[in-house]
Design an enzyme around this catalytic site. Structure first.
Site, PDB file in Angstrom:
ATOM      1  N   GLY A  84       0.845  -1.193   0.000  1.00  0.00           N
ATOM      2  CA  GLY A  84       0.000   0.000   0.000  1.00  0.00           C
ATOM      3  C   GLY A  84       0.872   1.232   0.000  1.00  0.00           C
ATOM      4  O   GLY A  84       2.068   1.158   0.312  1.00  0.00           O
ATOM      5  N   CYS A  97       5.465  -6.118   1.448  1.00  0.00           N
ATOM      6  CA  CYS A  97       5.837  -4.703   1.407  1.00  0.00           C
ATOM      7  C   CYS A  97       5.217  -3.940   2.590  1.00  0.00           C
ATOM      8  O   CYS A  97       5.557  -4.217   3.733  1.00  0.00           O
ATOM      9  CB  CYS A  97       5.422  -4.139   0.057  1.00  0.00           C
ATOM     10  SG  CYS A  97       6.223  -2.602  -0.302  1.00  0.00           S
ATOM     11  N   TYR A  98       4.279  -3.057   2.364  1.00  0.00           N
ATOM     12  CA  TYR A  98       3.638  -2.350   3.486  1.00  0.00           C
ATOM     13  C   TYR A  98       3.026  -3.354   4.469  1.00  0.00           C
ATOM     14  O   TYR A  98       3.033  -3.141   5.687  1.00  0.00           O
ATOM     15  CB  TYR A  98       2.566  -1.403   2.933  1.00  0.00           C
ATOM     16  CG  TYR A  98       1.744  -0.672   3.987  1.00  0.00           C
ATOM     17  CD1 TYR A  98       2.311   0.330   4.765  1.00  0.00           C
ATOM     18  CD2 TYR A  98       0.390  -0.992   4.194  1.00  0.00           C
ATOM     19  CE1 TYR A  98       1.566   0.994   5.728  1.00  0.00           C
ATOM     20  CE2 TYR A  98      -0.362  -0.326   5.148  1.00  0.00           C
ATOM     21  CZ  TYR A  98       0.228   0.667   5.911  1.00  0.00           C
ATOM     22  OH  TYR A  98      -0.516   1.325   6.861  1.00  0.00           O
ATOM     23  N   HIS A 132       7.961  -7.526  -4.139  1.00  0.00           N
ATOM     24  CA  HIS A 132       6.649  -7.964  -4.650  1.00  0.00           C
ATOM     25  C   HIS A 132       6.747  -9.302  -5.390  1.00  0.00           C
ATOM     26  O   HIS A 132       7.154  -9.323  -6.554  1.00  0.00           O
ATOM     27  CB  HIS A 132       6.072  -6.887  -5.571  1.00  0.00           C
ATOM     28  CG  HIS A 132       5.657  -5.669  -4.818  1.00  0.00           C
ATOM     29  ND1 HIS A 132       4.411  -5.525  -4.257  1.00  0.00           N
ATOM     30  CD2 HIS A 132       6.352  -4.563  -4.478  1.00  0.00           C
ATOM     31  CE1 HIS A 132       4.340  -4.376  -3.623  1.00  0.00           C
ATOM     32  NE2 HIS A 132       5.504  -3.770  -3.733  1.00  0.00           N
ATOM     33  N   GLU A 172       4.309 -10.992  -6.458  1.00  0.00           N
ATOM     34  CA  GLU A 172       3.150 -11.176  -7.348  1.00  0.00           C
ATOM     35  C   GLU A 172       3.367 -10.629  -8.761  1.00  0.00           C
ATOM     36  O   GLU A 172       2.634 -10.990  -9.673  1.00  0.00           O
ATOM     37  CB  GLU A 172       1.902 -10.536  -6.715  1.00  0.00           C
ATOM     38  CG  GLU A 172       1.883  -9.005  -6.647  1.00  0.00           C
ATOM     39  CD  GLU A 172       2.618  -8.424  -5.436  1.00  0.00           C
ATOM     40  OE1 GLU A 172       3.464  -9.126  -4.864  1.00  0.00           O
ATOM     41  OE2 GLU A 172       2.372  -7.253  -5.091  1.00  0.00           O
ATOM     42  N   ASP A 178     -19.712 -11.477 -20.561  1.00  0.00           N
ATOM     43  CA  ASP A 178     -20.212 -11.657 -19.198  1.00  0.00           C
ATOM     44  C   ASP A 178     -21.667 -12.107 -19.178  1.00  0.00           C
ATOM     45  O   ASP A 178     -22.030 -13.060 -18.483  1.00  0.00           O
ATOM     46  CB  ASP A 178     -20.065 -10.359 -18.392  1.00  0.00           C
ATOM     47  CG  ASP A 178     -18.665  -9.794 -18.482  1.00  0.00           C
ATOM     48  OD1 ASP A 178     -17.761 -10.570 -18.856  1.00  0.00           O
ATOM     49  OD2 ASP A 178     -18.470  -8.606 -18.201  1.00  0.00           O
ATOM     50  N   LYS A 233     -12.158 -11.699 -15.248  1.00  0.00           N
ATOM     51  CA  LYS A 233     -12.537 -11.811 -16.666  1.00  0.00           C
ATOM     52  C   LYS A 233     -11.995 -13.081 -17.330  1.00  0.00           C
ATOM     53  O   LYS A 233     -12.720 -13.778 -18.038  1.00  0.00           O
ATOM     54  CB  LYS A 233     -11.999 -10.583 -17.410  1.00  0.00           C
ATOM     55  CG  LYS A 233     -12.552 -10.420 -18.798  1.00  0.00           C
ATOM     56  CD  LYS A 233     -13.845  -9.671 -18.736  1.00  0.00           C
ATOM     57  CE  LYS A 233     -14.419  -9.387 -20.092  1.00  0.00           C
ATOM     58  NZ  LYS A 233     -15.644  -8.602 -19.957  1.00  0.00           N
TER      59      LYS A 233
END
Ligand code: XMP
Length: 531
Positions: free
Chosen positions: A61, A88-89, A175, A177, A233, A387
């Site tokens: 964040g 991280c944060y 990070h 990710e 969708d 999605k």
């Protein structure tokens, strides 16, 4: 706490502290075939305990732990016995709340780095001694909380990874990710499989089975309507409901006269003929076009179309009831349920923007506007999915590629791609040009590689020459963009030969067009659609 988590599955909750990567973390965990869900950063520990996640991840964040108003978690989450990974944060929060020290820094460490793994840690199992990582942090942990040890360092930080394996608490300053940490996925896999003991039970097959069971439980023997637009969708939602409840579902497809060419044909073929879905086709094109006569203001167009859609849809459901009665159907309680293809990013957005005045840049009119006015109960079977997961579900349900990988198309249709007044003549010019764009994109294999590729018709005429004749005709703009989610976008560097072919075909084949331009604006500052 609002959660859509399947109760019987392994699951990881991600506490969102506002990182731009929070959704990426959720995606990565799901790629491990483990269900993940983003929850508010301040979700009480007692609520978390009740839902029994296998593990928690605290996202990064933008804040600093000492900032006034910085988001903090309920500190009790660290004593639940549930494994926690702070990123991280998230790691700084963990250190701060458990008695360590975090040093405030004005300078951010941003970009690639090398991680040296100094201690054998379950998190880094199988990764060797060093790996490439991606940093994006300002503050750093300088003193560890009691019980913790450092597990890896970088050139600038002694504590780039920390852990207290006894309490199953782990922290990463970088990070894992993002794609720039190439082996980050293995770190996350180590966390979810070996530390949290998650099973790989989040698969599309299991999702479809459960979603069907949930739909049946929610609607019982009642009837459901769904506004089918032909987009991914609503199409996947329709296929899923059809599998779950068959004829209790009726889809309403409204032709507002602003569709691309053959659109209504494709939808009727796929759903009416292949799937045998009960489909009500409403041709309201004349109503919409009459309404748009003389209208040139973009927002007025959008509002008129959105409001008219609601009226047409409402009328169509009344007609359905009438038809049912005429056909001697047993008395039923009407159409109590409205199915919608709400996706997970819409659900998360509405959590994380809470309290932030969201700026309305363009009013979007989807079937989303229907329920408040019509007192329907909502059925939203894909609200857990991203999605690309919806696409996987679509393929598994047997929808054709032309529907599953279809590019987004705005609710107000071609009206926002015809600048100025929408008339039948201008619609026909744009449709012809658009058909050429789509067919050239498809045959060159570019169609599925871009986010959107379409034509726009300007209210501008210019002089040209054709044979020996002077012409004074319309201008078509090509808008071809790449994007992850439509929020930002860039124009695609298409091969010149392809651009040339499209341009030649449009000006030669579409009567009324003598000039083709290529839009080289990114979003921001432009938007994808022109209105
Ligand atoms: P903009 O033009 O805002 O578009 O950059 C971002 C994405 O949203 C689509 N779009 C819409 N989709 N109803 C929709 O369902 C709408 O009213 C609408 N307006 C824009 C646009 O095609 C792009 O993918």
């Amino acid at each position: 706490m609002k959660t859509v988590a399947p109760l019987t599955h392994s699951k990881i909750f991600i506490l969102d502290f506002g990182s731009q990567y929070t959704q990426v973390i959720a995606r990565r965990i799901r790629e491990c075939q483990v269900y993940s869900e983003i929850v508010r950063f301040d979700t009480p520990a007692t609520e978390i305990a009740k839902l029994k996640p296998n593990g928690l991840i605290l996202s990064g964040g933008p804040a600093s732990v000492y900032d006034k108003g910085a988001p903090h978690p309920d500190p009790e989450i660290f004593s639940l016995g549930i494994p926690v990974l702070g990123i991280c944060y998230g790691m700084q929060l963990m250190a701060h709340h458990l008695g360590g020290e975090v040093e405030f820094s004005q300078r951010r460490e941003y970009g690639p780095g090398m991680l040296h793994i100094t201690d054998s840690s379950q998190l880094f199992n199988g990764l060797g001694e060093q790996i490439d990582i991606w940093n994006s942090h300002g503050d750093k942990v300088t003193t560890l909380p009691a019980g913790f040890r450092g597990a890896a360092r970088t050139e600038n930080s002694k504590f780039a990874a920390i852990e207290d394996p006894g309490r199953k608490l782990y922290g990463l300053q970088f990070h894992p990710e993002v794609a720039h940490t190439p082996r980050g996925k293995e770190i996350l896999q180590n966390f979810v499989y070996h530390i949290c003991h998650c099973a790989m039970d989040w698969t599309m097959g299991s999702f479809i089975e459960e979603a069907c069971a949930r739909i049946r439980k929610q609607v019982g023997d009642q009837k459901v309507v769904l506004g089918l637009s032909g987009g991914v969708d609503s199409s996947v939602t329709a296929a899923l409901l059809h599998k779950a409840i068959g004829d209790q579902l009726t889809c309403i497809f409204v032709n507002n006269g602003l569709l691309r060419s053959r659109e209504e044909e494709i939808v009727q073929r796929v759903f009416g003929e292949n799937f045998h879905v009960r489909l009500k086709y409403v041709d309201a094109s004349e109503r919409f076009l009459a309404l748009l006569k003389g209208v040139t203001d973009p927002e007025t167009k959008r509002k008129l179309i959105g409001n008219e859609f609601i009226k047409v849809f409402q009328h169509a459901t009344e007609e359905l009831l009438e038809e049912d009665r005429r056909n001697g159907a047993r008395k039923h309680g009407g159409y109590r349920f409205l199915a919608q293809g709400t996706l997970y990013p819409d659900v998360i957005e509405s959590v994380s923007i809470e309290g932030n005045p969201a700026q309305v840049i363009k009013s979007h009119h989807n079937v989303g506007g229907l329920p408040e006015k019509m007192h329907f109960e909502l059925v939203e079977p894909v609200r857990q999915l991203f999605k690309d997961e919806v696409r996987q579900a679509g393929l598994q349900l047997g929808l054709p590629k032309e529907i599953v990988y279809r590019q987004p198309f705005p609710g107000p249709g071609l009206a926002v791609r015809i600048l100025g007044e929408v008339t039948p003549e201008r619609l026909s010019i744009l449709r012809e040009a658009d058909t050429i764009v789509v067919s050239e994109m498809e045959s060159s294999d570019w169609y599925y590689r871009v986010w959107q590729s379409f034509a726009v018709l300007l209210p501008v005429r210019s002089v040209g020459v054709m044979g020996d004749q002077r012409t004074y005709e319309n201008t078509v703009v090509l808008r071809i963009v790449e994007s992850q989610d439509g929020m930002t976008a860039d124009w695609v560097r298409l091969p010149y030969e392809l651009l040339a072919r499209i341009s030649t075909r449009v000006s030669n084949e579409v009567k009324g067009v003598n000039r083709v331009c290529y839009d080289i604006s990114s979003k921001p500052p432009s938007t994808i659609e022109w209105e």
